[in-house]
Design an enzyme around this catalytic site. Structure first.
Site, PDB file in Angstrom:
ATOM      1  N   TYR A 107      53.003  49.971   3.142  1.00  0.00           N
ATOM      2  CA  TYR A 107      53.577  50.044   1.796  1.00  0.00           C
ATOM      3  C   TYR A 107      55.094  49.885   1.851  1.00  0.00           C
ATOM      4  CZ  TYR A 107      53.411  51.227  -3.163  1.00  0.00           C
ATOM      5  OH  TYR A 107      53.490  51.182  -4.538  1.00  0.00           O
ATOM      6  N   LYS A 160      58.918  53.646  -5.408  1.00  0.00           N
ATOM      7  CA  LYS A 160      58.033  54.413  -6.284  1.00  0.00           C
ATOM      8  C   LYS A 160      58.457  55.886  -6.364  1.00  0.00           C
ATOM      9  CE  LYS A 160      54.972  51.313  -7.641  1.00  0.00           C
ATOM     10  NZ  LYS A 160      54.835  50.912  -9.066  1.00  0.00           N
TER      11      LYS A 160
END
Length: 257
Positions: A159, A166
């Site tokens: 990720y 995020k």
């Protein structure tokens, strides 16, 4: 999937981030419409319009306009159209994320200054810009939703830089919730499990995330965009009128293991 009900009847909502019929934002739009909300949808470019238009038609969108969140004039035009057509806005969904491919696939420590800045601008600051424009239209309170992922809280293989991005998005959600709370505007994030969307296809070894979610989530099943849409419909409704500053997980419990 939500049954056809009318608990959003009369509410006006803007959904930003529909990429195609299989995107998270599309699932949200369908759930809103099933509950009788009136909708405005946007598409990023003329090239992407043909993929978004079927969703707009399916939900009988009152407003369907281009919106590249890096273009301030387009953003102003969308909210001007909402003011003219509806005179108010009850909810906003922000389902946008982007990072240049090389920076997304590399280590966090190798992320370029330019790539990091662009990822933060499109994935996070665009929420702030949209919220600022939505605030004066939410004259009787409202709801702002964004979309996060568990990689904001824990390190998820592959990720990479989107994890810190995020995390910033979730922190922004909390600060907006406090700043806008006195106007009865609620701000929440949704954190679905891995979904087979076009955006997810850019993540290296995404199949491994899917397999992990299937095997380790307490419910042993993948989340669907319909389930995310059902949560979104609940969060923008009066059922959730005391819920703000929250990150709602829709991942079969995967985030707890």
């Amino acid at each position: 999937m939500l049954p056809n009900t009318d608990f959003l009847a009369g509410k006006k909502g803007l959904v930003v981030g529909v990429a195609n019929e299989e995107s998270i934002a599309a699932g949200c739009a369908r759930a809103f419409r099933a509950s009788r909300a009136d909708l405005a949808l946007t598409y990023q470019t003329e090239k992407s319009r043909k993929f978004v238009e079927p969703v707009a038609q399916a939900v009988d969108a009152d407003i369907f306009m281009p919106l590249d969140v890096t273009d301030d004039d387009q953003m102003d035009a969308v909210f001007d159209a909402i003011q003219t057509r509806w005179g108010r806005l009850d909810f906003l969904v922000h389902s946008i994320a982007f990072c240049p491919r090389d920076d997304l696939h590399g280590r966090v420590v190798d992320c370029s200054k330019e790539g990091f800045g662009l990822a933060m601008d499109i994935s996070v600051h665009s929420l702030i810009r949209l919220a600022k424009l939505a605030e004066p239209l939410m004259t009787d309170g409202g709801t702002i939703l964004t979309v996060s992922y568990h990689g904001a809280e824990k390190v998820v293989d592959n990720y990479n830089i989107m994890g810190p991005v995020k995390a910033a998005l979730e922190a922004t959600t909390r600060y907006l919730a406090v700043e806008l709370g006195t106007k009865r505007i609620r701000v929440n994030a949704m954190s679905p499990g891995p979904l087979q969307t076009r955006a997810a296809s850019g993540i290296d070894h995404f199949d491994a995330l899917i397999d992990d979610a299937k095997t380790r989530a307490p419910l042993n099943q993948l989340t669907t965009i319909e389930e995310v849409g059902a949560m979104a419909a609940c969060l923008v409704s009066d059922f959730a009128r005391s819920v703000t500053g929250n990150t709602a997980y829709i991942d079969g419990g995967h985030h707890v293991v």
